[in-house]
Structures are given as C-alpha cells and as structure tokens.
Scaffold this active site. Structure first.
Site, PDB file in Angstrom:
ATOM      1  N   TRP A  38       0.801  -1.223   0.000  1.00  0.00           N
ATOM      2  CA  TRP A  38       0.000   0.000   0.000  1.00  0.00           C
ATOM      3  C   TRP A  38       0.833   1.272   0.000  1.00  0.00           C
ATOM      4  CZ3 TRP A  38       1.954   2.436   4.111  1.00  0.00           C
ATOM      5  CH2 TRP A  38       2.459   1.663   5.144  1.00  0.00           C
ATOM      6  N   ASN A  39       2.134   1.200   0.339  1.00  0.00           N
ATOM      7  CA  ASN A  39       2.866   2.446   0.614  1.00  0.00           C
ATOM      8  C   ASN A  39       3.148   3.281  -0.631  1.00  0.00           C
ATOM      9  OD1 ASN A  39       4.641   0.387  -0.119  1.00  0.00           O
ATOM     10  ND2 ASN A  39       6.322   1.178   1.115  1.00  0.00           N
TER      11      ASN A  39
ATOM     12  N   LYS B 257      -2.703  -8.935  -6.923  1.00  0.00           N
ATOM     13  CA  LYS B 257      -3.423  -8.891  -5.652  1.00  0.00           C
ATOM     14  C   LYS B 257      -2.833  -7.724  -4.877  1.00  0.00           C
ATOM     15  CE  LYS B 257      -4.328  -9.708  -1.197  1.00  0.00           C
ATOM     16  NZ  LYS B 257      -4.044  -8.623  -0.242  1.00  0.00           N
ATOM     17  N   HIS B 258      -3.575  -6.627  -4.775  1.00  0.00           N
ATOM     18  CA  HIS B 258      -3.064  -5.434  -4.114  1.00  0.00           C
ATOM     19  C   HIS B 258      -3.382  -5.476  -2.617  1.00  0.00           C
ATOM     20  CE1 HIS B 258      -1.155  -1.655  -4.155  1.00  0.00           C
ATOM     21  NE2 HIS B 258      -1.551  -1.246  -5.348  1.00  0.00           N
TER      22      HIS B 258
ATOM     23  N   SER C 173       6.049  -7.553   3.647  1.00  0.00           N
ATOM     24  CA  SER C 173       6.708  -7.900   4.895  1.00  0.00           C
ATOM     25  C   SER C 173       7.511  -9.189   4.770  1.00  0.00           C
ATOM     26  CB  SER C 173       5.664  -8.074   6.009  1.00  0.00           C
ATOM     27  OG  SER C 173       4.892  -9.246   5.784  1.00  0.00           O
TER      28      SER C 173
ATOM     29  N   GLU D 103      10.709  -8.616  -2.635  1.00  0.00           N
ATOM     30  CA  GLU D 103      11.268  -7.341  -2.185  1.00  0.00           C
ATOM     31  C   GLU D 103      10.647  -7.063  -0.830  1.00  0.00           C
ATOM     32  OE1 GLU D 103      11.732  -4.050  -0.869  1.00  0.00           O
ATOM     33  OE2 GLU D 103      10.359  -3.246  -2.384  1.00  0.00           O
ATOM     34  N   LEU D 104      11.430  -7.258   0.231  1.00  0.00           N
ATOM     35  CA  LEU D 104      10.881  -7.263   1.586  1.00  0.00           C
ATOM     36  C   LEU D 104      11.349  -6.046   2.377  1.00  0.00           C
ATOM     37  CD1 LEU D 104      11.334 -11.105   2.171  1.00  0.00           C
ATOM     38  CD2 LEU D 104       9.427  -9.882   1.081  1.00  0.00           C
TER      39      LEU D 104
ATOM     40  N   CYS E  65      10.344   0.734   2.529  1.00  0.00           N
ATOM     41  CA  CYS E  65      11.331  -0.290   2.872  1.00  0.00           C
ATOM     42  C   CYS E  65      12.741   0.267   2.782  1.00  0.00           C
ATOM     43  CB  CYS E  65      11.165  -1.496   1.960  1.00  0.00           C
ATOM     44  SG  CYS E  65      11.146  -1.100   0.205  1.00  0.00           S
TER      45      CYS E  65
END
Length: 455
Positions: free
Chosen positions: A130-131, A154-155, A207, A228-229, A262
């Site tokens: 969401w960011n 899938k957002h 996450s 990408e975490l 992130c």
C-alpha cells in the site's frame, strides 16, 4: 469477507468491496491464461503503444489519482503527485527501452553460432503493498507486459480503490481482456494460487512474513519468485561529510511518506566528531512542522496508513524505551483523531532492543555514534536485512570503499536512496531476492533460451 478502505486521516470508512468467489477467481485466471496465448505473440510495437497510452492516462489524471492515494493511505498530496509522475516514467522507460533489453544475445563459441533469446513465460502473479500503491505495481507490470507476459495483481487490502483504478486505466488504454487483472482477495488465499499450473511466476513486495509464505509456496510448486521485503537501511555520515547536505537528505530519507518505505534511512550511524552537530540539526529540522490533513499542501506531517500501523509502531517504540533507549524527540502517538505518530529520534539503542533488531515502519529514526569507519561498517551490517543504504563523505573514493563493505543490494553516495526506472532495485539477506527496474527488471520472468546453430 469484504475489503474495506478507510481514510487514515479521520478513520472514516470510504468504501467496501466484495472479495472474489472461487468461481470468479477461476474465470479470471482462465481469462489471463487465454490472453497470454495471443499476447506472447504480439508485436513489441503493440506492447509499446499500450504502455505509452497507460503513461499518458496516468499523467492526464494526475490530480485525481494523487487524491486517491492520499485518501486511502494518507500520503502528503505533493508526494502523491510525485508518485504519479514516477509511475508514468516507469511505463515510458520500459516502453521506450524494452526492444533493446530483449534483443538476442550472441554467445562466443568455438564453432557454429549460438545466442540467447528472452521469451515470455506466461501468467505472473504480483502481490503488492500500500505504501506506493501505483508505483509498486508499475515496477512489476511494465517490464513484464513488454516482455509478453500477462499480469494478475493482488493489491494491499487498504488501497482497493487504487487497485481498481489501475485495471480501469489499462482497459481505457486498450489492453486486451486478461492482460492486466486486478484480484480482490484475502492474503491467505495467495499460497493456494501457487498450485495453479497456469500461474508460472510470483512476485511480492511486503513484509518478511508475507514474503516467507509466498516464497515457500512458490518453491514447493517449482515457481520462479521475486521478493522485495523489509529493510533497516544504514545512513552513514563520515566526519568529512557535508553536514548540511547530510541532514537534509536524512530528513527526506527517513520522514518522506511518513517513514513508510522499505528503503527509508532507518539507522543513522554518525562519526562521533560530527554526531552532536548532526543530531542537533536534525532535531531542529523535525520540530515545529505543520500537522494536519494530508490533502492540504501546507501540511508537513500526515497520518500513517492505518490504525494498526500506528499501534504496531508505538508498541515497538515503547518496548525499546522500556529496555533503556531514550527518545530525543517524540516517542509516542499524537493525541488527536487519525493515525498520527510523532516524528521521533531514538538513541542509546543496544543489541536485543526492538529498534535494533526490527524494522520500524514509520517516522522513527534510530541514532548511533561510532568512533571510526570500521565500527560504522560493522554496525551497518549488524542486521538481518540488506536492502539499501547511504554513505556521506566529501571523499568519494573513501565513500565507495565503505559502500563496498556494506552487505546490501543498493548503496547511494551523498544522497538518500531513491527509486529510479533506470537503476536496479532489490536486496540481499532477509530483504529478499531478485531485482526490479532497469534492464535487470525485465529479466526476472523470462525464459533465457539458448539457441545453438551447428556449422
């Protein structure tokens, strides 16, 4: 279970969406699979025209789209407008450069000829955060659609209007049905999709927990994945740095998007000789700012994305303070309506404390003093994350030497880390694997097929 969007500024429910039924989901996967059969053979000129049209629509709707971002996740309106501009540039970058990126690659061989051809793979599933609700999607979608793949996204559940809008824009741009598909799904249903043979690759930005789950599901089903975490990026300030520049970049690097990135500069590691000056300048920078409605251009401090985000961040900060750390500034949520948290600087942080071990996803900076370069590098690497980082020094060679010893996927010298279409983006360690953006971003979900020609 319905998917709800709530305005984080005033906690008001904006809209509710129904989750897809199993039957609806099956139809969408079937449509995407069918679309791939023709899209993989489409001309690059057709793909280019589509993405250029998508970029044009984003620019023409910039004000509307920026307001939607701010409404759903609380980003300051000027930053939302900048995101829309970035999105358009990502689509344009791949539209203009994909033909070059996808060219056959001749191999040097002793006899005959050989080359590698990059071919599409099929239906790619993306799980997006969401960011940066439009930009994160563009980074995955643009290269893959140009490569000949088709996308299912899938957002995040708190930005469903943004999710729906992306699909509408692709339809307006003339995308064939199934080339881009929005999925209103609960996160718990994603692992099951990895079992579907029609889905050949999976990518997630989010996450560590979500990434681990998707990576496990993908691996179990022999699917290529990109993750990408999180990150706990070090921002190293050497004693010969331009301090005013470092402070300005520190402010932008940590507190833009309310610290919800992130790649935010989360740990400030500063040489003792300049530590006092640095921290006093940074404290001054974050005091007396205008707090309020993120739709108001005069607002400098807006809300976090959700009430849950504020609660989690405050729990982490309070646990760190209870363990003996100190808050030089801030240290608690604001006493007002909405998901607001004070700009905070923590110090006296020790190993084992929450702020030392975990990612703080919000406007909280961790400040460390170090006596020399070696200690700075050791502290920078004392984390399970390895996404990005920054080094500030007037001696470029020295800064590059420090950067070379930092265990991350990206390092920026004398500027805070920023996402650009022409630079690769990704991390190591528990920050994930694979790359987005740049020529590397188009190579993740393609078949690098060897074609050998005998003499």
């Amino acid at each position: 279970m319905p998917i709800q969007t709530v305005n984080p500024y005033n906690s008001k429910l904006l809209k509710t969406f129904d989750e897809l039924t199993d039957e609806q989901l099956e139809q969408k996967i079937a449509n995407a699979h069918q679309a791939y059969q023709s899209w993989k053979n489409s001309a690059l000129s057709e793909r280019k025209a589509l993405l250029l049209k998508v970029a044009s629509i984003f620019r023409s709707k910039k004000s509307e789209l920026a307001k939607l971002i701010t409404l759903e996740m609380g980003k300051l309106i000027a930053q939302s407008e900048s995101e829309v501009e970035m999105v358009a540039s990502v689509y344009e970058y791949y539209a203009e450069n994909a033909e070059e990126f996808l060219k056959d690659r001749p191999m040097k061989v002793k006899d005959g000829k050989a080359f590698v051809r990059l071919s599409p793979m099929g239906v790619i599933l993306g799980v997006e955060p969401w960011n940066y609700p439009f930009n994160q999607v563009a980074r995955l979608v643009a290269p893959n659609i140009m490569a000949g793949n088709v996308m299912m996204i899938k957002h995040a559940s708190n930005v469903p209007q943004c999710a729906e809008m992306i699909e509408k824009i692709f339809k307006e741009a003339g995308a064939p049905e199934g080339v881009y598909t929005n999925l209103f799904l609960a996160g718990k249903r994603i692992a099951k999709l990895a079992e579907d043979e029609r889905i050949v690759g999976m990518s997630l930005t989010g996450s560590e927990t979500a990434g681990s789950s998707l990576g496990e599901a993908a691996g179990k089903n022999l699917k290529k994945s990109v993750l990408e975490l999180g990150g706990s990026d070090a921002f190293i300030v050497l004693e010969d740095a331009d301090l005013d520049l470092a402070v300005e970049k520190a402010y932008l690097g940590r507190f833009s998007n309310m610290g919800q990135a992130c790649t935010s500069a989360k740990r400030f590691i500063v040489m003792d000789k300049v530590a006092d000056d640095f921290i006093s300048k940074l404290q001054l920078k974050i005091t007396g700012l205008n707090v309020g409605d993120p739709m108001d251009p005069k607002t400098q401090v807006g809300p976090l994305s959700t009430e849950d985000a504020v609660k989690k961040l405050d729990e982490q900060v309070q646990a760190t303070l209870k363990a003996g750390a100190k808050a030089l500034v801030g240290g608690k949520r604001m006493d007002r309506e909405g998901a607001f948290y004070e700009f905070t600087i923590l110090t006296d942080i020790k190993p084992g404390m929450v702020a030392y071990e975990e990612e703080l996803f919000g406007p909280v900076a961790s400040f460390y003093r170090v006596k020399d370069e070696r200690e700075a590098i050791e502290l920078a690497n004392a984390t399970n994350f390895g996404l990005g980082g920054a080094v500030f020094s007037k001696d470029t060679d020295r800064a590059v030497n420090v950067a070379a010893q930092m265990e991350t996927g990206m390092i920026f010298i004398n500027e805070n880390l920023a996402s650009r279409p022409d630079l690769p983006f990704g991390g190591v360690k528990r920050s994930g694997y694979g790359r987005e953006l740049s020529p590397l971003g188009i190579e993740e979900f393609v078949n690098k097929k060897l074609i050998r020609i005998a003499e």
